[in-house]
Design a protein around this motif. Structure first.
Motif, PDB file in Angstrom:
ATOM      1  N   ARG A 123       0.824  -1.211   0.000  1.00  0.00           N
ATOM      2  CA  ARG A 123       0.000   0.000   0.000  1.00  0.00           C
ATOM      3  C   ARG A 123       0.856   1.257   0.000  1.00  0.00           C
ATOM      4  O   ARG A 123       0.597   2.214  -0.750  1.00  0.00           O
ATOM      5  CB  ARG A 123      -0.909  -0.008   1.236  1.00  0.00           C
ATOM      6  CG  ARG A 123      -1.827   1.215   1.345  1.00  0.00           C
ATOM      7  CD  ARG A 123      -2.255   1.499   2.774  1.00  0.00           C
ATOM      8  NE  ARG A 123      -1.126   1.874   3.619  1.00  0.00           N
ATOM      9  CZ  ARG A 123      -0.590   3.100   3.653  1.00  0.00           C
ATOM     10  NH1 ARG A 123      -1.051   4.050   2.854  1.00  0.00           N
ATOM     11  NH2 ARG A 123       0.425   3.368   4.453  1.00  0.00           N
ATOM     12  N   ALA A 147     -10.001 -10.866  -1.526  1.00  0.00           N
ATOM     13  CA  ALA A 147     -10.632  -9.571  -1.765  1.00  0.00           C
ATOM     14  C   ALA A 147     -10.137  -8.536  -0.759  1.00  0.00           C
ATOM     15  O   ALA A 147      -9.961  -7.353  -1.096  1.00  0.00           O
ATOM     16  CB  ALA A 147     -12.154  -9.717  -1.679  1.00  0.00           C
ATOM     17  N   GLU A 148      -9.891  -8.966   0.469  1.00  0.00           N
ATOM     18  CA  GLU A 148      -9.390  -8.048   1.489  1.00  0.00           C
ATOM     19  C   GLU A 148      -8.004  -7.519   1.122  1.00  0.00           C
ATOM     20  O   GLU A 148      -7.705  -6.330   1.283  1.00  0.00           O
ATOM     21  CB  GLU A 148      -9.339  -8.751   2.843  1.00  0.00           C
ATOM     22  CG  GLU A 148      -8.865  -7.863   3.977  1.00  0.00           C
ATOM     23  CD  GLU A 148      -8.827  -8.586   5.317  1.00  0.00           C
ATOM     24  OE1 GLU A 148      -8.388  -7.952   6.302  1.00  0.00           O
ATOM     25  OE2 GLU A 148      -9.206  -9.767   5.382  1.00  0.00           O
ATOM     26  N   GLU A 157      -6.821  -7.331  -1.925  1.00  0.00           N
ATOM     27  CA  GLU A 157      -7.010  -6.424  -3.066  1.00  0.00           C
ATOM     28  C   GLU A 157      -7.344  -5.019  -2.587  1.00  0.00           C
ATOM     29  O   GLU A 157      -6.767  -4.035  -3.057  1.00  0.00           O
ATOM     30  CB  GLU A 157      -8.125  -6.943  -3.973  1.00  0.00           C
ATOM     31  CG  GLU A 157      -7.729  -8.132  -4.825  1.00  0.00           C
ATOM     32  CD  GLU A 157      -8.762  -8.422  -5.902  1.00  0.00           C
ATOM     33  OE1 GLU A 157      -9.328  -7.461  -6.452  1.00  0.00           O
ATOM     34  OE2 GLU A 157      -9.001  -9.600  -6.188  1.00  0.00           O
ATOM     35  N   ARG A 158      -8.262  -4.925  -1.633  1.00  0.00           N
ATOM     36  CA  ARG A 158      -8.633  -3.606  -1.118  1.00  0.00           C
ATOM     37  C   ARG A 158      -7.459  -2.942  -0.411  1.00  0.00           C
ATOM     38  O   ARG A 158      -7.220  -1.742  -0.557  1.00  0.00           O
ATOM     39  CB  ARG A 158      -9.824  -3.729  -0.161  1.00  0.00           C
ATOM     40  CG  ARG A 158     -11.133  -4.123  -0.833  1.00  0.00           C
ATOM     41  CD  ARG A 158     -12.305  -3.976   0.119  1.00  0.00           C
ATOM     42  NE  ARG A 158     -12.189  -4.903   1.260  1.00  0.00           N
ATOM     43  CZ  ARG A 158     -12.677  -6.135   1.271  1.00  0.00           C
ATOM     44  NH1 ARG A 158     -13.311  -6.604   0.200  1.00  0.00           N
ATOM     45  NH2 ARG A 158     -12.557  -6.901   2.334  1.00  0.00           N
ATOM     46  N   GLY A 159      -6.729  -3.719   0.367  1.00  0.00           N
ATOM     47  CA  GLY A 159      -5.635  -3.155   1.141  1.00  0.00           C
ATOM     48  C   GLY A 159      -4.423  -2.764   0.334  1.00  0.00           C
ATOM     49  O   GLY A 159      -3.554  -2.033   0.825  1.00  0.00           O
ATOM     50  N   SER A 160      -4.335  -3.232  -0.906  1.00  0.00           N
ATOM     51  CA  SER A 160      -3.151  -2.966  -1.731  1.00  0.00           C
ATOM     52  C   SER A 160      -3.160  -1.581  -2.367  1.00  0.00           C
ATOM     53  O   SER A 160      -2.126  -1.145  -2.903  1.00  0.00           O
ATOM     54  CB  SER A 160      -3.027  -4.029  -2.831  1.00  0.00           C
ATOM     55  OG  SER A 160      -2.904  -5.321  -2.279  1.00  0.00           O
ATOM     56  N   ALA A 161      -4.301  -0.893  -2.357  1.00  0.00           N
ATOM     57  CA  ALA A 161      -4.415   0.472  -2.892  1.00  0.00           C
ATOM     58  C   ALA A 161      -3.924   0.565  -4.335  1.00  0.00           C
ATOM     59  O   ALA A 161      -3.348   1.567  -4.748  1.00  0.00           O
ATOM     60  CB  ALA A 161      -3.645   1.465  -2.005  1.00  0.00           C
ATOM     61  N   ASP A 221      -4.473  -0.325  -8.716  1.00  0.00           N
ATOM     62  CA  ASP A 221      -5.485  -0.361  -9.765  1.00  0.00           C
ATOM     63  C   ASP A 221      -5.795  -1.786 -10.205  1.00  0.00           C
ATOM     64  O   ASP A 221      -6.882  -2.068 -10.694  1.00  0.00           O
ATOM     65  CB  ASP A 221      -5.003   0.463 -10.961  1.00  0.00           C
ATOM     66  CG  ASP A 221      -4.814   1.924 -10.602  1.00  0.00           C
ATOM     67  OD1 ASP A 221      -5.812   2.642 -10.478  1.00  0.00           O
ATOM     68  OD2 ASP A 221      -3.647   2.325 -10.404  1.00  0.00           O
ATOM     69  N   SER A 276      -5.690   7.006   9.086  1.00  0.00           N
ATOM     70  CA  SER A 276      -6.316   5.691   9.031  1.00  0.00           C
ATOM     71  C   SER A 276      -5.978   4.864  10.267  1.00  0.00           C
ATOM     72  O   SER A 276      -6.851   4.200  10.843  1.00  0.00           O
ATOM     73  CB  SER A 276      -5.861   4.957   7.764  1.00  0.00           C
ATOM     74  OG  SER A 276      -6.372   3.652   7.724  1.00  0.00           O
TER      75      SER A 276
END
Length: 377
Positions: free
Chosen positions: A31, A55-56, A58-62, A64, A180
Protein backbone atom coordinates in the motif's frame (compact mmCIF):
# COMPACT_ATOMS: atom_id res chain seq x y z
CA UNK A 1 10.04 17.38 -9.43
CA UNK A 2 6.64 15.80 -8.94
CA UNK A 3 5.44 12.36 -9.93
CA UNK A 4 3.30 13.96 -12.63
CA UNK A 5 6.32 15.75 -14.04
CA UNK A 6 8.35 12.55 -14.05
CA UNK A 7 5.64 10.80 -16.04
CA UNK A 8 4.74 13.69 -18.36
CA UNK A 9 3.39 12.44 -21.62
CA UNK A 10 2.95 8.96 -20.20
CA UNK A 11 -0.83 8.81 -19.76
CA UNK A 12 -2.10 5.38 -18.76
CA UNK A 13 1.37 3.99 -18.19
CA UNK A 14 1.78 1.43 -15.44
CA UNK A 15 4.03 0.66 -12.53
CA UNK A 16 4.55 -3.01 -11.74
CA UNK A 17 4.86 -3.69 -8.02
CA UNK A 18 6.13 -7.18 -7.22
CA UNK A 19 5.84 -8.56 -3.67
CA UNK A 20 6.85 -11.90 -2.20
CA UNK A 21 3.59 -12.10 -0.25
CA UNK A 22 1.14 -10.14 1.86
CA UNK A 23 1.64 -11.70 5.30
CA UNK A 24 2.40 -9.57 8.35
CA UNK A 25 3.48 -6.03 7.47
CA UNK A 26 3.98 -6.64 3.75
CA UNK A 27 0.41 -5.85 2.69
CA UNK A 28 0.85 -2.37 4.12
CA UNK A 29 4.27 -2.12 2.46
CA UNK A 30 2.52 -2.70 -0.88
CA UNK A 31 0.00 0.00 0.00
CA UNK A 32 2.76 2.43 0.96
CA UNK A 33 4.41 2.19 -2.46
CA UNK A 34 1.18 2.12 -4.46
CA UNK A 35 0.04 5.45 -3.01
CA UNK A 36 3.29 7.08 -4.13
CA UNK A 37 1.73 7.18 -7.60
CA UNK A 38 -1.62 8.60 -6.53
CA UNK A 39 -2.45 11.60 -8.72
CA UNK A 40 0.18 10.71 -11.34
CA UNK A 41 -0.42 9.39 -14.87
CA UNK A 42 0.76 5.99 -13.66
CA UNK A 43 -1.54 3.15 -12.69
CA UNK A 44 -0.23 0.49 -10.34
CA UNK A 45 -0.44 -3.27 -10.82
CA UNK A 46 0.59 -5.18 -7.70
CA UNK A 47 1.61 -8.81 -8.11
CA UNK A 48 1.95 -11.21 -5.15
CA UNK A 49 4.27 -14.14 -5.73
CA UNK A 50 2.80 -16.22 -2.87
CA UNK A 51 -0.59 -16.15 -1.16
CA UNK A 52 -4.12 -17.12 -2.14
CA UNK A 53 -6.38 -14.60 -3.90
CA UNK A 54 -8.12 -12.39 -1.35
CA UNK A 55 -10.63 -9.57 -1.77
CA UNK A 56 -9.39 -8.05 1.49
CA UNK A 57 -5.82 -7.99 0.18
CA UNK A 58 -7.01 -6.42 -3.07
CA UNK A 59 -8.63 -3.61 -1.12
CA UNK A 60 -5.63 -3.15 1.14
CA UNK A 61 -3.15 -2.97 -1.73
CA UNK A 62 -4.41 0.47 -2.89
CA UNK A 63 -3.65 -0.57 -6.46
CA UNK A 64 -5.48 -0.36 -9.76
CA UNK A 65 -5.03 -4.08 -10.34
CA UNK A 66 -3.90 -6.97 -8.13
CA UNK A 67 -2.62 -10.31 -9.42
CA UNK A 68 -2.06 -13.38 -7.24
CA UNK A 69 0.42 -15.89 -8.70
CA UNK A 70 -0.38 -18.24 -5.82
CA UNK A 71 2.97 -20.00 -5.60
CA UNK A 72 3.87 -21.94 -2.48
CA UNK A 73 7.10 -21.18 -0.64
CA UNK A 74 8.54 -24.47 -1.90
CA UNK A 75 7.77 -23.54 -5.51
CA UNK A 76 9.84 -20.35 -5.37
CA UNK A 77 13.04 -21.98 -4.20
CA UNK A 78 15.88 -22.56 -6.61
CA UNK A 79 15.84 -20.90 -10.04
CA UNK A 80 12.16 -19.80 -9.90
CA UNK A 81 11.72 -20.40 -13.64
CA UNK A 82 7.91 -20.55 -13.44
CA UNK A 83 7.74 -17.23 -11.64
CA UNK A 84 10.13 -15.67 -14.17
CA UNK A 85 7.90 -16.85 -17.05
CA UNK A 86 4.80 -15.48 -15.31
CA UNK A 87 6.39 -12.12 -14.68
CA UNK A 88 7.62 -11.92 -18.29
CA UNK A 89 4.04 -12.47 -19.46
CA UNK A 90 2.68 -9.81 -17.11
CA UNK A 91 5.40 -7.31 -18.05
CA UNK A 92 4.52 -7.73 -21.73
CA UNK A 93 0.80 -7.24 -21.15
CA UNK A 94 0.84 -3.45 -20.94
CA UNK A 95 3.05 -0.37 -20.98
CA UNK A 96 4.99 -0.66 -17.74
CA UNK A 97 7.54 2.05 -17.07
CA UNK A 98 9.02 0.82 -13.81
CA UNK A 99 9.05 -2.13 -11.41
CA UNK A 100 9.17 -1.87 -7.63
CA UNK A 101 10.17 -5.20 -6.08
CA UNK A 102 10.17 -5.96 -2.36
CA UNK A 103 12.88 -8.28 -0.97
CA UNK A 104 15.53 -10.20 -2.85
CA UNK A 105 13.51 -13.00 -4.48
CA UNK A 106 11.10 -10.62 -6.25
CA UNK A 107 14.07 -8.43 -7.27
CA UNK A 108 15.75 -11.51 -8.78
CA UNK A 109 12.58 -12.53 -10.65
CA UNK A 110 11.86 -8.96 -11.81
CA UNK A 111 15.33 -8.47 -13.27
CA UNK A 112 15.34 -11.83 -15.07
CA UNK A 113 11.69 -11.70 -16.13
CA UNK A 114 11.60 -8.17 -17.54
CA UNK A 115 13.73 -5.42 -19.03
CA UNK A 116 12.21 -2.83 -16.74
CA UNK A 117 14.14 -0.50 -14.47
CA UNK A 118 13.78 -2.01 -10.99
CA UNK A 119 13.66 -0.31 -7.61
CA UNK A 120 14.48 -3.00 -5.06
CA UNK A 121 13.13 -2.36 -1.57
CA UNK A 122 14.92 -4.10 1.29
CA UNK A 123 13.32 -4.63 4.68
CA UNK A 124 16.09 -6.54 6.47
CA UNK A 125 19.82 -6.60 7.14
CA UNK A 126 22.28 -8.85 5.35
CA UNK A 127 20.55 -9.25 1.99
CA UNK A 128 23.82 -8.67 0.11
CA UNK A 129 26.25 -10.39 2.44
CA UNK A 130 26.47 -13.35 0.04
CA UNK A 131 28.99 -12.98 -2.74
CA UNK A 132 26.54 -14.53 -5.23
CA UNK A 133 23.99 -11.81 -4.51
CA UNK A 134 26.60 -9.09 -4.85
CA UNK A 135 27.55 -10.48 -8.25
CA UNK A 136 23.91 -10.63 -9.32
CA UNK A 137 23.25 -7.02 -8.26
CA UNK A 138 26.39 -5.85 -10.06
CA UNK A 139 25.30 -7.65 -13.23
CA UNK A 140 22.09 -5.58 -13.34
CA UNK A 141 23.29 -2.39 -11.69
CA UNK A 142 22.49 -0.18 -14.73
CA UNK A 143 18.76 -0.75 -14.24
CA UNK A 144 18.64 -1.41 -10.50
CA UNK A 145 18.26 1.03 -7.63
CA UNK A 146 18.06 -0.12 -4.00
CA UNK A 147 16.06 1.41 -1.16
CA UNK A 148 16.45 0.51 2.50
CA UNK A 149 13.63 1.05 4.99
CA UNK A 150 16.08 2.86 7.29
CA UNK A 151 19.54 4.39 7.11
CA UNK A 152 20.78 1.36 9.03
CA UNK A 153 19.57 -0.99 6.26
CA UNK A 154 20.87 1.40 3.59
CA UNK A 155 24.31 1.51 5.18
CA UNK A 156 24.39 -2.28 5.43
CA UNK A 157 23.78 -2.52 1.67
CA UNK A 158 26.31 0.20 0.86
CA UNK A 159 28.95 -1.69 2.83
CA UNK A 160 28.26 -4.84 0.81
CA UNK A 161 28.12 -3.00 -2.55
CA UNK A 162 30.91 -0.56 -1.79
CA UNK A 163 31.61 0.47 -5.40
CA UNK A 164 28.01 1.53 -6.11
CA UNK A 165 27.23 5.27 -6.38
CA UNK A 166 25.52 6.43 -3.19
CA UNK A 167 22.47 7.71 -5.08
CA UNK A 168 21.74 4.14 -6.23
CA UNK A 169 21.39 2.91 -2.64
CA UNK A 170 19.14 5.22 -0.67
CA UNK A 171 16.65 5.33 2.21
CA UNK A 172 12.90 5.56 2.01
CA UNK A 173 11.42 5.09 5.45
CA UNK A 174 8.48 2.86 6.19
CA UNK A 175 5.45 4.98 6.97
CA UNK A 176 1.84 4.88 8.04
CA UNK A 177 -1.38 6.50 7.00
CA UNK A 178 -1.69 8.35 10.31
CA UNK A 179 -5.37 9.26 9.97
CA UNK A 180 -6.32 5.69 9.03
CA UNK A 181 -4.30 4.14 11.87
CA UNK A 182 -5.74 6.54 14.43
CA UNK A 183 -9.28 5.98 13.16
CA UNK A 184 -8.77 2.23 13.66
CA UNK A 185 -7.42 2.56 17.20
CA UNK A 186 -10.00 2.22 19.96
CA UNK A 187 -10.08 4.15 23.23
CA UNK A 188 -7.98 3.21 26.25
CA UNK A 189 -11.04 1.87 28.05
CA UNK A 190 -12.27 -0.20 25.10
CA UNK A 191 -8.78 -1.54 24.40
CA UNK A 192 -8.32 -2.69 27.99
CA UNK A 193 -11.74 -4.27 28.06
CA UNK A 194 -10.98 -6.21 24.87
CA UNK A 195 -7.61 -7.39 26.21
CA UNK A 196 -9.05 -8.19 29.65
CA UNK A 197 -6.71 -5.74 31.40
CA UNK A 198 -7.56 -3.78 34.56
CA UNK A 199 -8.63 -0.23 33.81
CA UNK A 200 -6.51 1.19 36.66
CA UNK A 201 -3.23 -0.69 36.03
CA UNK A 202 -0.06 0.95 34.73
CA UNK A 203 0.78 -1.09 31.63
CA UNK A 204 4.02 -1.65 29.73
CA UNK A 205 3.24 -2.98 26.24
CA UNK A 206 5.22 -5.01 23.73
CA UNK A 207 4.19 -6.54 20.40
CA UNK A 208 6.26 -9.03 18.44
CA UNK A 209 7.17 -12.64 17.77
CA UNK A 210 8.48 -14.52 20.77
CA UNK A 211 11.83 -14.96 19.10
CA UNK A 212 15.46 -14.25 20.06
CA UNK A 213 15.53 -11.31 17.64
CA UNK A 214 12.89 -9.52 19.72
CA UNK A 215 14.75 -10.13 23.01
CA UNK A 216 11.71 -10.11 25.29
CA UNK A 217 13.97 -11.72 27.90
CA UNK A 218 15.64 -8.33 28.46
CA UNK A 219 12.19 -6.74 28.61
CA UNK A 220 11.06 -9.14 31.34
CA UNK A 221 14.29 -8.64 33.31
CA UNK A 222 14.04 -4.87 33.04
CA UNK A 223 10.40 -4.89 34.09
CA UNK A 224 11.18 -7.16 37.05
CA UNK A 225 13.95 -4.81 38.22
CA UNK A 226 11.70 -1.76 37.85
CA UNK A 227 8.56 -3.30 39.38
CA UNK A 228 9.24 -2.21 43.01
CA UNK A 229 9.39 1.41 41.78
CA UNK A 230 6.38 1.17 39.46
CA UNK A 231 2.79 1.95 40.52
CA UNK A 232 1.07 -0.82 42.48
CA UNK A 233 -0.50 -3.40 40.19
CA UNK A 234 1.69 -2.56 37.17
CA UNK A 235 1.65 -5.08 34.33
CA UNK A 236 3.87 -6.08 31.43
CA UNK A 237 1.69 -7.13 28.48
CA UNK A 238 3.23 -9.03 25.57
CA UNK A 239 1.26 -9.62 22.38
CA UNK A 240 2.66 -12.28 20.09
CA UNK A 241 3.44 -15.95 19.79
CA UNK A 242 6.52 -18.00 19.04
CA UNK A 243 8.90 -20.72 20.05
CA UNK A 244 10.21 -18.89 23.12
CA UNK A 245 6.87 -18.66 24.90
CA UNK A 246 7.63 -21.43 27.43
CA UNK A 247 11.14 -20.08 28.08
CA UNK A 248 9.87 -16.53 28.64
CA UNK A 249 7.14 -17.71 30.98
CA UNK A 250 9.74 -19.71 32.90
CA UNK A 251 11.94 -16.60 33.15
CA UNK A 252 9.04 -14.55 34.55
CA UNK A 253 8.44 -17.29 37.13
CA UNK A 254 12.13 -17.44 38.02
CA UNK A 255 12.16 -13.67 38.60
CA UNK A 256 8.97 -13.83 40.68
CA UNK A 257 6.86 -11.66 38.36
CA UNK A 258 4.57 -14.23 36.73
CA UNK A 259 1.47 -12.54 38.17
CA UNK A 260 2.54 -9.22 36.64
CA UNK A 261 3.39 -10.45 33.12
CA UNK A 262 0.53 -11.20 30.72
CA UNK A 263 1.20 -13.22 27.56
CA UNK A 264 -1.77 -12.50 25.29
CA UNK A 265 -0.68 -14.60 22.30
CA UNK A 266 -1.40 -13.49 18.75
CA UNK A 267 -3.83 -10.56 18.78
CA UNK A 268 -5.54 -9.80 15.49
CA UNK A 269 -4.93 -6.20 14.34
CA UNK A 270 -2.87 -5.55 17.47
CA UNK A 271 -2.26 -1.86 16.73
CA UNK A 272 -5.98 -1.28 17.22
CA UNK A 273 -5.42 -1.71 20.98
CA UNK A 274 -2.22 0.27 21.54
CA UNK A 275 -3.99 2.89 23.65
CA UNK A 276 -4.25 0.21 26.35
CA UNK A 277 -0.54 0.85 27.07
CA UNK A 278 1.01 3.56 29.24
CA UNK A 279 4.36 3.00 27.55
CA UNK A 280 5.49 0.84 24.65
CA UNK A 281 8.88 -0.89 24.93
CA UNK A 282 10.78 -2.46 22.03
CA UNK A 283 13.83 -4.54 22.97
CA UNK A 284 14.71 -6.00 19.54
CA UNK A 285 18.37 -6.66 18.88
CA UNK A 286 18.49 -5.56 15.22
CA UNK A 287 15.14 -4.14 14.18
CA UNK A 288 15.52 -2.89 10.58
CA UNK A 289 12.92 -0.19 11.20
CA UNK A 290 10.27 -0.77 13.87
CA UNK A 291 6.81 -0.08 12.43
CA UNK A 292 5.21 -0.79 15.81
CA UNK A 293 6.96 2.32 17.15
CA UNK A 294 5.08 4.49 14.65
CA UNK A 295 1.80 2.80 15.51
CA UNK A 296 2.39 3.40 19.22
CA UNK A 297 3.31 7.01 18.57
CA UNK A 298 0.13 7.47 16.51
CA UNK A 299 -1.78 6.25 19.58
CA UNK A 300 -0.08 8.92 21.69
CA UNK A 301 1.85 6.35 23.73
CA UNK A 302 5.43 7.09 24.88
CA UNK A 303 7.97 4.65 23.47
CA UNK A 304 11.26 3.16 24.64
CA UNK A 305 13.57 1.26 22.31
CA UNK A 306 17.00 -0.30 22.02
CA UNK A 307 19.68 1.95 20.58
CA UNK A 308 20.39 -0.25 17.55
CA UNK A 309 19.13 -1.01 14.06
CA UNK A 310 16.62 1.45 12.65
CA UNK A 311 14.82 2.19 15.93
CA UNK A 312 16.96 5.25 16.86
CA UNK A 313 15.97 6.87 13.55
CA UNK A 314 12.31 6.53 14.48
CA UNK A 315 12.65 7.51 18.13
CA UNK A 316 15.23 10.32 17.78
CA UNK A 317 15.23 10.96 21.54
CA UNK A 318 18.34 9.86 23.52
CA UNK A 319 16.41 9.53 26.79
CA UNK A 320 14.00 7.08 25.13
CA UNK A 321 16.79 4.71 24.09
CA UNK A 322 18.73 2.11 26.03
CA UNK A 323 21.67 -0.15 25.09
CA UNK A 324 20.92 -3.57 23.66
CA UNK A 325 20.42 -6.16 26.39
CA UNK A 326 20.77 -3.57 29.18
CA UNK A 327 17.94 -4.53 31.54
CA UNK A 328 19.15 -2.13 34.26
CA UNK A 329 18.94 0.95 32.00
CA UNK A 330 15.55 -0.18 30.71
CA UNK A 331 14.37 -0.51 34.32
CA UNK A 332 15.54 3.02 35.03
CA UNK A 333 13.70 4.37 31.96
CA UNK A 334 10.50 2.58 33.00
CA UNK A 335 10.72 4.01 36.52
CA UNK A 336 11.17 7.55 35.18
CA UNK A 337 8.27 7.27 32.73
CA UNK A 338 5.94 5.87 35.40
CA UNK A 339 6.70 8.51 38.00
CA UNK A 340 6.39 11.67 35.91
CA UNK A 341 4.51 13.10 32.96
CA UNK A 342 7.64 12.66 30.85
CA UNK A 343 6.76 12.07 27.21
CA UNK A 344 10.02 11.30 25.40
CA UNK A 345 8.34 11.32 21.99
CA UNK A 346 6.25 14.26 20.90
CA UNK A 347 2.70 13.30 20.05
CA UNK A 348 2.30 12.88 16.35
CA UNK A 349 4.37 11.10 13.70
CA UNK A 350 7.10 13.00 11.89
CA UNK A 351 6.46 13.87 8.26
CA UNK A 352 9.10 11.53 6.82
CA UNK A 353 7.11 8.61 8.30
CA UNK A 354 3.83 9.63 6.63
CA UNK A 355 2.53 8.92 3.13
CA UNK A 356 2.71 12.63 2.26
CA UNK A 357 6.30 13.00 3.40
CA UNK A 358 7.39 9.81 1.65
CA UNK A 359 5.84 10.95 -1.65
CA UNK A 360 8.00 14.07 -1.76
CA UNK A 361 11.09 12.15 -0.65
CA UNK A 362 10.62 9.36 -3.20
CA UNK A 363 10.28 11.66 -6.20
CA UNK A 364 13.26 13.79 -5.14
CA UNK A 365 15.69 10.84 -5.12
CA UNK A 366 18.14 11.20 -8.04
CA UNK A 367 18.16 7.46 -8.60
CA UNK A 368 14.34 7.37 -8.88
CA UNK A 369 14.39 10.28 -11.32
CA UNK A 370 17.02 8.53 -13.41
CA UNK A 371 15.10 5.26 -13.58
CA UNK A 372 11.75 6.93 -14.27
CA UNK A 373 13.24 8.90 -17.16
CA UNK A 374 14.98 5.86 -18.61
CA UNK A 375 11.67 4.40 -19.80
CA UNK A 376 10.01 7.39 -21.40
CA UNK A 377 7.75 6.39 -24.29
Amino acid sequence: MTASEQASGAAQRWVLQFCHGYDGPFLDCARQYAVLFKGSPYKVCTVYLTGKPSAEVERGSASDEVIFLDYSSAQVRGLKLGAIRDLRRIAASRDFGLCIAHRFKPIYVALLGSRLPVIGVHHAFGDYKRRSRQMFANLFRKRLMLLGVSNAVRDDMRACLSDWPTERIETLYNRIDVASVQADQVSREAAREHLALPQDAWVVGNVGRLHPDKDQATLIRGFAQALPQLPTGSLLVIMGSGRLEADLKALAAELGVSESVRFLGQVSNARRYFKAFDVFALTSDHEPFGMVLLEAMAAGVPVLATDCGGAPEVVCEPQALFPLGDAATLASRLSVVSSTDWKPIEHGVKGCFTDEGAHACFWSRPGVVCLAQSRKP
